[in-house]
Design a protein around this motif. Structure first.
Motif, PDB file in Angstrom:
ATOM      1  N   LYS A 639       0.856  -1.214   0.040  1.00  0.00           N
ATOM      2  CA  LYS A 639       0.009  -0.022  -0.062  1.00  0.00           C
ATOM      3  C   LYS A 639       0.928   1.117  -0.039  1.00  0.00           C
ATOM      4  O   LYS A 639       1.866   1.446   0.829  1.00  0.00           O
ATOM      5  CB  LYS A 639      -1.022   0.122   1.092  1.00  0.00           C
ATOM      6  CG  LYS A 639      -1.702   1.186   1.170  1.00  0.00           C
ATOM      7  CD  LYS A 639      -2.578   1.255   2.529  1.00  0.00           C
ATOM      8  CE  LYS A 639      -3.516   2.269   2.638  1.00  0.00           C
ATOM      9  NZ  LYS A 639      -4.738   2.361   1.670  1.00  0.00           N
ATOM     10  N   PRO A 640       0.702   2.141  -0.953  1.00  0.00           N
ATOM     11  CA  PRO A 640       1.565   3.476  -0.842  1.00  0.00           C
ATOM     12  C   PRO A 640       1.245   4.315   0.310  1.00  0.00           C
ATOM     13  O   PRO A 640       0.152   4.424   0.767  1.00  0.00           O
ATOM     14  CB  PRO A 640       1.101   4.229  -2.224  1.00  0.00           C
ATOM     15  CG  PRO A 640      -0.381   3.578  -2.607  1.00  0.00           C
ATOM     16  CD  PRO A 640      -0.433   2.230  -2.051  1.00  0.00           C
ATOM     17  N   LEU A 641       2.445   4.646   0.794  1.00  0.00           N
ATOM     18  CA  LEU A 641       2.310   5.471   2.333  1.00  0.00           C
ATOM     19  C   LEU A 641       2.772   7.059   1.805  1.00  0.00           C
ATOM     20  O   LEU A 641       3.571   7.215   0.778  1.00  0.00           O
ATOM     21  CB  LEU A 641       3.021   4.719   3.234  1.00  0.00           C
ATOM     22  CG  LEU A 641       2.695   3.206   3.643  1.00  0.00           C
ATOM     23  CD1 LEU A 641       3.584   2.791   4.663  1.00  0.00           C
ATOM     24  CD2 LEU A 641       1.337   3.219   3.921  1.00  0.00           C
ATOM     25  N   GLN A 642       2.486   7.795   2.881  1.00  0.00           N
ATOM     26  CA  GLN A 642       3.251   9.236   2.892  1.00  0.00           C
ATOM     27  C   GLN A 642       3.444   9.586   4.164  1.00  0.00           C
ATOM     28  O   GLN A 642       3.083   8.805   5.062  1.00  0.00           O
ATOM     29  CB  GLN A 642       2.102  10.171   2.224  1.00  0.00           C
ATOM     30  CG  GLN A 642       1.017  10.097   3.025  1.00  0.00           C
ATOM     31  CD  GLN A 642      -0.119  11.002   2.457  1.00  0.00           C
ATOM     32  OE1 GLN A 642      -0.194  10.797   1.139  1.00  0.00           O
ATOM     33  NE2 GLN A 642      -0.848  11.793   3.128  1.00  0.00           N
ATOM     34  N   PRO A 643       4.169  10.532   4.519  1.00  0.00           N
ATOM     35  CA  PRO A 643       4.623  11.027   5.746  1.00  0.00           C
ATOM     36  C   PRO A 643       3.212  11.198   6.499  1.00  0.00           C
ATOM     37  O   PRO A 643       2.430  11.899   6.214  1.00  0.00           O
ATOM     38  CB  PRO A 643       5.137  12.446   5.573  1.00  0.00           C
ATOM     39  CG  PRO A 643       5.957  12.320   4.280  1.00  0.00           C
ATOM     40  CD  PRO A 643       4.954  11.532   3.371  1.00  0.00           C
ATOM     41  N   GLY A 644       3.437  10.708   7.782  1.00  0.00           N
ATOM     42  CA  GLY A 644       2.071  10.816   8.526  1.00  0.00           C
ATOM     43  C   GLY A 644       1.349   9.448   8.559  1.00  0.00           C
ATOM     44  O   GLY A 644       0.286   9.659   9.480  1.00  0.00           O
ATOM     45  N   ILE A 645       1.829   8.619   7.898  1.00  0.00           N
ATOM     46  CA  ILE A 645       0.835   7.279   7.956  1.00  0.00           C
ATOM     47  C   ILE A 645       1.700   6.200   8.503  1.00  0.00           C
ATOM     48  O   ILE A 645       2.767   5.850   7.810  1.00  0.00           O
ATOM     49  CB  ILE A 645      -0.005   7.048   6.368  1.00  0.00           C
ATOM     50  CG1 ILE A 645      -0.753   8.317   6.019  1.00  0.00           C
ATOM     51  CG2 ILE A 645      -0.542   5.621   6.398  1.00  0.00           C
ATOM     52  CD1 ILE A 645      -1.361   8.017   4.702  1.00  0.00           C
ATOM     53  N   VAL A 646       1.088   5.475   9.167  1.00  0.00           N
ATOM     54  CA  VAL A 646       1.788   4.209   9.867  1.00  0.00           C
ATOM     55  C   VAL A 646       1.047   3.162  10.054  1.00  0.00           C
ATOM     56  O   VAL A 646      -0.069   3.213  10.431  1.00  0.00           O
ATOM     57  CB  VAL A 646       2.526   4.645  11.178  1.00  0.00           C
ATOM     58  CG1 VAL A 646       3.168   3.423  11.777  1.00  0.00           C
ATOM     59  CG2 VAL A 646       3.438   5.969  11.177  1.00  0.00           C
ATOM     60  N   THR A 647       1.501   1.891   9.900  1.00  0.00           N
ATOM     61  CA  THR A 647       0.559   0.702   9.892  1.00  0.00           C
ATOM     62  C   THR A 647       0.820   0.356  11.453  1.00  0.00           C
ATOM     63  O   THR A 647       1.872  -0.138  12.015  1.00  0.00           O
ATOM     64  CB  THR A 647       1.240  -0.496   8.953  1.00  0.00           C
ATOM     65  OG1 THR A 647       1.086   0.060   7.641  1.00  0.00           O
ATOM     66  CG2 THR A 647       0.344  -1.790   9.199  1.00  0.00           C
ATOM     67  N   GLY A 648      -0.423   0.150  12.325  1.00  0.00           N
ATOM     68  CA  GLY A 648      -0.084  -0.454  13.481  1.00  0.00           C
ATOM     69  C   GLY A 648      -1.130  -1.799  13.577  1.00  0.00           C
ATOM     70  O   GLY A 648      -1.597  -2.419  12.677  1.00  0.00           O
ATOM     71  N   ASP A 785       6.772  -1.908   4.891  1.00  0.00           N
ATOM     72  CA  ASP A 785       6.648  -3.361   5.265  1.00  0.00           C
ATOM     73  C   ASP A 785       6.694  -3.487   6.749  1.00  0.00           C
ATOM     74  O   ASP A 785       6.970  -4.801   6.987  1.00  0.00           O
ATOM     75  CB  ASP A 785       7.686  -4.024   4.401  1.00  0.00           C
ATOM     76  CG  ASP A 785       9.011  -3.429   4.812  1.00  0.00           C
ATOM     77  OD1 ASP A 785       9.005  -2.315   5.473  1.00  0.00           O
ATOM     78  OD2 ASP A 785      10.083  -3.902   4.505  1.00  0.00           O
ATOM     79  N   ILE A 786       6.578  -2.720   7.413  1.00  0.00           N
ATOM     80  CA  ILE A 786       6.588  -2.789   8.999  1.00  0.00           C
ATOM     81  C   ILE A 786       5.310  -2.562   9.653  1.00  0.00           C
ATOM     82  O   ILE A 786       4.585  -1.703   9.426  1.00  0.00           O
ATOM     83  CB  ILE A 786       7.849  -2.190   9.242  1.00  0.00           C
ATOM     84  CG1 ILE A 786       8.277  -2.788  10.973  1.00  0.00           C
ATOM     85  CG2 ILE A 786       7.701  -0.816   9.571  1.00  0.00           C
ATOM     86  CD1 ILE A 786       9.673  -2.372  11.415  1.00  0.00           C
ATOM     87  N   ALA A 814      -1.800 -10.434   6.409  1.00  0.00           N
ATOM     88  CA  ALA A 814      -1.766  -9.092   5.754  1.00  0.00           C
ATOM     89  C   ALA A 814      -0.570  -8.905   4.762  1.00  0.00           C
ATOM     90  O   ALA A 814      -0.314  -8.050   4.138  1.00  0.00           O
ATOM     91  CB  ALA A 814      -2.029  -7.885   6.404  1.00  0.00           C
ATOM     92  N   GLY A 815       0.506  -9.578   4.859  1.00  0.00           N
ATOM     93  CA  GLY A 815       1.606  -9.978   4.090  1.00  0.00           C
ATOM     94  C   GLY A 815       2.756  -9.091   4.686  1.00  0.00           C
ATOM     95  O   GLY A 815       3.798  -8.891   4.032  1.00  0.00           O
ATOM     96  N   ILE A 816       2.765  -8.683   6.054  1.00  0.00           N
ATOM     97  CA  ILE A 816       3.841  -8.007   6.736  1.00  0.00           C
ATOM     98  C   ILE A 816       4.717  -8.793   7.268  1.00  0.00           C
ATOM     99  O   ILE A 816       4.486 -10.043   7.854  1.00  0.00           O
ATOM    100  CB  ILE A 816       2.992  -7.069   7.712  1.00  0.00           C
ATOM    101  CG1 ILE A 816       2.229  -5.855   7.159  1.00  0.00           C
ATOM    102  CG2 ILE A 816       4.041  -6.343   8.633  1.00  0.00           C
ATOM    103  CD1 ILE A 816       1.311  -5.217   7.963  1.00  0.00           C
ATOM    104  N   LYS A 817       6.041  -8.461   6.997  1.00  0.00           N
ATOM    105  CA  LYS A 817       7.264  -9.477   7.367  1.00  0.00           C
ATOM    106  C   LYS A 817       7.769  -9.035   8.661  1.00  0.00           C
ATOM    107  O   LYS A 817       8.686  -9.913   9.324  1.00  0.00           O
ATOM    108  CB  LYS A 817       7.923  -9.597   6.353  1.00  0.00           C
ATOM    109  CG  LYS A 817       7.608  -9.919   5.064  1.00  0.00           C
ATOM    110  CD  LYS A 817       7.147 -11.338   5.164  1.00  0.00           C
ATOM    111  CE  LYS A 817       6.407 -11.864   3.595  1.00  0.00           C
ATOM    112  NZ  LYS A 817       5.718 -13.260   3.666  1.00  0.00           N
ATOM    113  N   GLU A 818       7.925  -7.558   9.154  1.00  0.00           N
ATOM    114  CA  GLU A 818       8.558  -7.167  10.274  1.00  0.00           C
ATOM    115  C   GLU A 818       7.649  -6.390  11.128  1.00  0.00           C
ATOM    116  O   GLU A 818       6.665  -5.603  10.668  1.00  0.00           O
ATOM    117  CB  GLU A 818       9.511  -6.247   9.637  1.00  0.00           C
ATOM    118  CG  GLU A 818      10.565  -6.887   8.740  1.00  0.00           C
ATOM    119  CD  GLU A 818      11.715  -5.812   8.341  1.00  0.00           C
ATOM    120  OE1 GLU A 818      11.948  -4.985   9.139  1.00  0.00           O
ATOM    121  OE2 GLU A 818      12.420  -6.049   7.353  1.00  0.00           O
ATOM    122  N   ILE A 819       7.867  -6.608  12.361  1.00  0.00           N
ATOM    123  CA  ILE A 819       7.109  -6.220  13.405  1.00  0.00           C
ATOM    124  C   ILE A 819       7.817  -5.609  14.580  1.00  0.00           C
ATOM    125  O   ILE A 819       8.745  -6.358  14.974  1.00  0.00           O
ATOM    126  CB  ILE A 819       6.012  -7.459  14.239  1.00  0.00           C
ATOM    127  CG1 ILE A 819       5.270  -8.048  12.988  1.00  0.00           C
ATOM    128  CG2 ILE A 819       5.235  -6.944  15.250  1.00  0.00           C
ATOM    129  CD1 ILE A 819       4.262  -9.041  13.265  1.00  0.00           C
TER     130      ILE A 819
END
Length: 859
Positions: A639-648, A785-786, A814-819
């Motif tokens: 998913k394309p990200l930009q500054p200020g967006i984080v995956t939790g 990817d984190i 979700a296909g996320i490899k690093e936590i």
């Protein structure tokens, strides 16, 4: 005729001449005396004063006047005279007419309290009774009026004016007389009071006026009506009023007869049925035939109770009810109520039980065959079975299988029952709001029945089944009681040995029952109830596990269900993986099963409608055609990200899930939160905002101190930086901390968590929100990817959180490899099976500095 009139006139004149001009008045409350009547009056000892005795010795005339209706207050229970239930006869030598007379007179009555018109009576006999009271037998002579009251104490004395009846014989008077006689004859058919003696006395009445008085006396009129009748001197008018009274009496008597007839019909019907049944019973016994249905039921119930092995207390209660049943007619509604109760008592499995057949090896194979994965729950179940094998009477804790929908909680309960060789029964507690559903209704209620627990035991017919209490976290509460509190006694091994259902009202031993509860969200279970259970967590499945489950269980089951065979239906590995990842990413397998069923229905349609059909084998591209648009993105990490967006990472009642925390700058100042955040999460967001501002300010101070150090060109020891004691500058310096600080100061920051319709709460998104704010203020991208989870303290420490296993599985799906996770949660990774952790990298962190080093993209 003229001689009779003259004789009568002479008699009346002699009577009037005999009556004294002054008489003593005795007030009476009811049952008035009319002229021509003879009645006893009983005066108690304290009412029969010496003055009255002295008066009666000299003069044998008294006057009886009715008391006006009024409230006499405290003196209402006191009487001047009492009239006993005696025969009152009309003045005649040959006939007498029995009536019932009763009256009371209050003390303290003044001339204003009585009617002026009354009846002058002659005292025929005075008799003193053994109890001290005096019986006066009086004969009503004439109507009179008290002209003047001479004395009111100690006796009420008045001057009298005597009246004679006013009547002129004519045809109208004869018609009135005949009408009254006819009405009395009709009443005599309904009212037994108007008997032959009454009719004979009427025929022998000396005058029409006397006839009217006789009938009026027999009607027992109210005081106002009796006084009105007494004051009516014209005989014609007296007859007219009497006809109205007789008509009313006839209507009342008709209604009374109708009611009496209806009651008698019902009573006679029951009596007739009872006598017929008793006769039939005697006839059957004489002929040697079988007993009637009631006797059969009672005999059968009694035999069952004797052989049923009921506990002493239960048997005693049942025998008492059986004795009651024998005395109740089987046509009575209470008969069925008692019979139903006895049926419950004899049908319950007080001693019936199945033998536990625990084979550890076969149980292990069965669990592996029926369930894929779930190693920890399987291990706990095997331990449970092992203890049961060593000690069958072991009263262990109640098992509670907790996990998201579709992970196999109910099927695990089936497997436990199968492994023990016990019967299985399941009922849902979801939405239950009535306490009687658990503990039963009291038998005083219409339609009362035992609770679900006793009903379950009756259905399985053994006292040691496996009972699954499904959806225990969704139990309700209302004005009808709290079912959760009622479950406390059921699920406590120390109490359920003497469980009392309200309907049975005798103890039943539930200690042999194995209770298994299921729940989606443990937090909704009442704490006292949760304390009685042992939790077994069932986390969701990964994509790999779902692929295996679909191949081994779901597809064969659905093919059989839809009338297909394996050679007619095929889902390749890429297609199955795309189906799971794009359409069924939930923790459980229920949605996946629904999607496979949808494809099977499509295959069945094509098989029926296409004669050339050979095999249904859709490609990945065909899934959208058959299943509709994708429900999830295939690769969340891209998913394309930009500054200020984080995956939790987040934990929900349906398992783990990932969430994106988004931030944007707006004109203005301040900090704005949206996304249905709870109080804890709202505080965590404000804490993150304050911490990011503090570390940026600390970094500015540190840079200023370094610049001052370089400018001084002196060899001095490292200068102490003036920063707060609890906050230090981050190890990863911002590109331009001063601009970042100005950015936060000059903009309103809006932080949002998508899926705004879903409430969210908890502190585990603390480092995620802080990283989003830091990324936005410094204009730095965060790695896509984190994902991360962890609570943030005000000093930058990363604190432990819960639900690590569910969150790791969600990231895997979700296909996320690093936590990134708190270092204190590293031990919780052992709960995640090795195959799920394979290919994933974990970063245990202690401070937010480490989060910045790992998550920010290099410039």
């Amino acid at each position: 005729m003229a001689k009779d009139k003259n004789a009568k006139a002479n008699t009346e004149s002699s009577i009037v001449a005999e009556i004294p001009s002054e008489v003593v008045i005795i007030p009476i409350v009811n049952s008035p005396i009319f002229p021509g009547m003879i009645a006893p009056i009983i005066l108690s000892e304290d009412k029969y004063t010496p003055e009255l005795d002295s008066y009666l010795t000299k003069n044998n005339y008294v006057a009886l006047n009715l008391v006006k209706f009024k409230d006499f207050g405290e003196n209402s229970d006191a009487v001047l005279q009492e009239m006993d239930e005696e025969q009152v006869s009309y003045e005649d030598d040959t006939e007498s007419f029995p009536v019932t007379s009763s009256s009371d007179s209050p003390k303290g009555i003044t001339p204003k309290d009585i009617y002026k018109v009354g009846v002058l009576c002659k005292v025929i006999k005075k008799l003193k009774l053994p109890d001290g009271s005096v019986n006066l037998l009086v004969h009503g002579m004439k109507r009179y009026r008290a002209v003047e009251y001479i004395a009111d104490a100690p006796l009420l004395v008045a001057r009298t004016e005597v009246f004679n009846d006013i009547h002129e014989p004519d045809e109208e008077l004869d018609a009135y007389t005949r009408s009254v006689i006819n009405q009395v004859k009709k009443l005599s058919e309904i009212n037994p009071y108007f008997n032959e003696e009454m009719k004979l006395a009427m025929l022998n009445s000396p005058s029409p006026g006397s006839l009217a008085d006789l009938v009026a006396f027999a009607l027992s009129l109210d005081v106002p009506e009796a006084q009105d009748f007494l004051e009516t001197l014209i005989v014609k008018k007296r007859f007219a009023k009497l006809l109205v009274y007789l008509k009313r009496e006839k209507d009342v008597a008709d209604i009374q007869k109708k009611i009496t007839d209806e009651v008698n019909d019902k009573v006679n019907k029951y009596q007739r049925e009872y006598f017929l049944r008793e006769q039939l019973k005697v006839i059957r016994n004489e002929l040697g035939l079988d007993e009637d249905d009631k006797a059969k039921d009672i005999k059968k119930i009694k035999e069952t109770l004797e052989a049923g092995g009921l506990p002493e207390e239960a048997k005693k209660a049942a025998m008492e009810e059986l004795e009651r049943l024998e005395s109740i007619p089987d046509s009575s509604p209470e008969y069925n109520v008692t019979r139903t109760y006895l049926n419950w008592m004899v049908q319950l499995p007080w001693n019936a039980a199945t033998d536990d057949k625990v084979d550890i090896e076969s149980a292990k194979k069965m669990l592996e065959k029926d369930h894929y994965g779930l190693e920890k729950p399987k291990e706990r179940i095997m331990e449970f079975l092992a203890v049961r094998k060593l000690k069958p009477e072991y009263d262990g804790t109640i098992l509670c299988l907790a996990g998201p929908p579709g992970v196999g909680k109910t099927s695990l309960g089936h497997s436990i029952a199968k492994a023990l060789g016990r019967k299985f029964y399941r009922f849902s507690l979801g939405g239950m709001k009535d306490e009687a559903e658990i503990k039963g209704h009291r038998r005083t209620y219409v339609g009362a029945m035992p609770g679900k627990i006793i009903q379950a035991l009756k259905r399985v017919e053994v006292n040691n089944p496996v009972i699954m209490l499904d959806e225990i976290d969704k139990i309700g509460k209302s004005y009808q009681g709290d079912p959760a509190s009622a479950l406390l006694e059921v699920l406590d091994p120390e109490q359920n040995k003497t469980f009392i259902d309200n309907y049975l009202d005798v103890p039943f031993d539930l200690s042999k029952v194995l209770f298994i509860a299921t729940a989606n969200y443990v937090g909704e279970i009442p704490e006292a109830l949760l304390d009685r259970m042992e939790l077994i967590d069932l986390s969701g499945y990964t994509i790999e596990e779902k692929l295996s489950i679909a191949t081994k269980w779901v597809i064969p089951k659905q093919l059989k269900k839809h009338g297909l065979v394996s050679k007619e239906f095929s889902l390749g590995a890429p297609v199955l993986k795309a189906l799971v990842s794009d359409y069924a990413r939930e923790p459980g397998v229920r949605v996946m099963e629904q999607m496979v069923a949808k494809l099977c229905r499509r295959a069945a349609l094509e098989k029926v409608s296409n004669k050339k059909f050979k095999k249904f084998a859709p490609a990945v591209a065909d899934l959208e055609k058959y299943l509709g648009p994708k429900r999830f993105e295939t690769d969340m990490a891209q998913k394309p990200l930009q500054p200020g967006i984080v995956t939790g990472l987040a934990w929900t009642s349906f398992g783990g899930d990932i969430l994106f925390i988004e931030t944007i700058p707006l004109k203005g100042r301040g900090f704005k939160l949206t996304g249905q955040l709870g109080d804890v999460m709202g505080e965590s967001a404000n804490l993150a905002y304050s911490y990011v501002k503090s570390i940026l300010q600390a970094q500015i101070e540190e840079e200023k101190a370094l610049e001052e150090k370089k400018a001084s060109k002196k060899k001095v020891s490292k200068k102490k930086i003036d920063t707060p004691a609890t906050v230090t500058a981050p190890a990863v310096a911002a590109p331009n901390p001063e601009e970042a600080t100005d950015f936060l100061a000059k903009h309103e920051i809006h932080l949002h968590l998508p899926a705004g319709a879903t409430p969210k709460d908890g502190p585990s998104a603390g480092i995620t929100m802080a990283l989003a704010l830091y990324s936005l203020s410094t204009n730095q991208m965060v790695r896509g990817d984190i994902a991360m989870t962890g609570e943030l303290s005000l000093t930058g420490k990363v604190l432990p959180v819960g639900g690590i296993k569910e969150k790791v599985l969600a990231a895997k799906r979700a296909g996320i490899k690093e936590i990134i996770l708190p270092w204190q949660n590293e031990k919780d990774l052992k709960e995640v099976p090795e195959r799920h952790r394979k290919g994933m990298k974990f970063y245990p962190v202690k401070h937010f500095d480490e989060v910045l080093k790992i998550a920010l993209k290099s410039r």
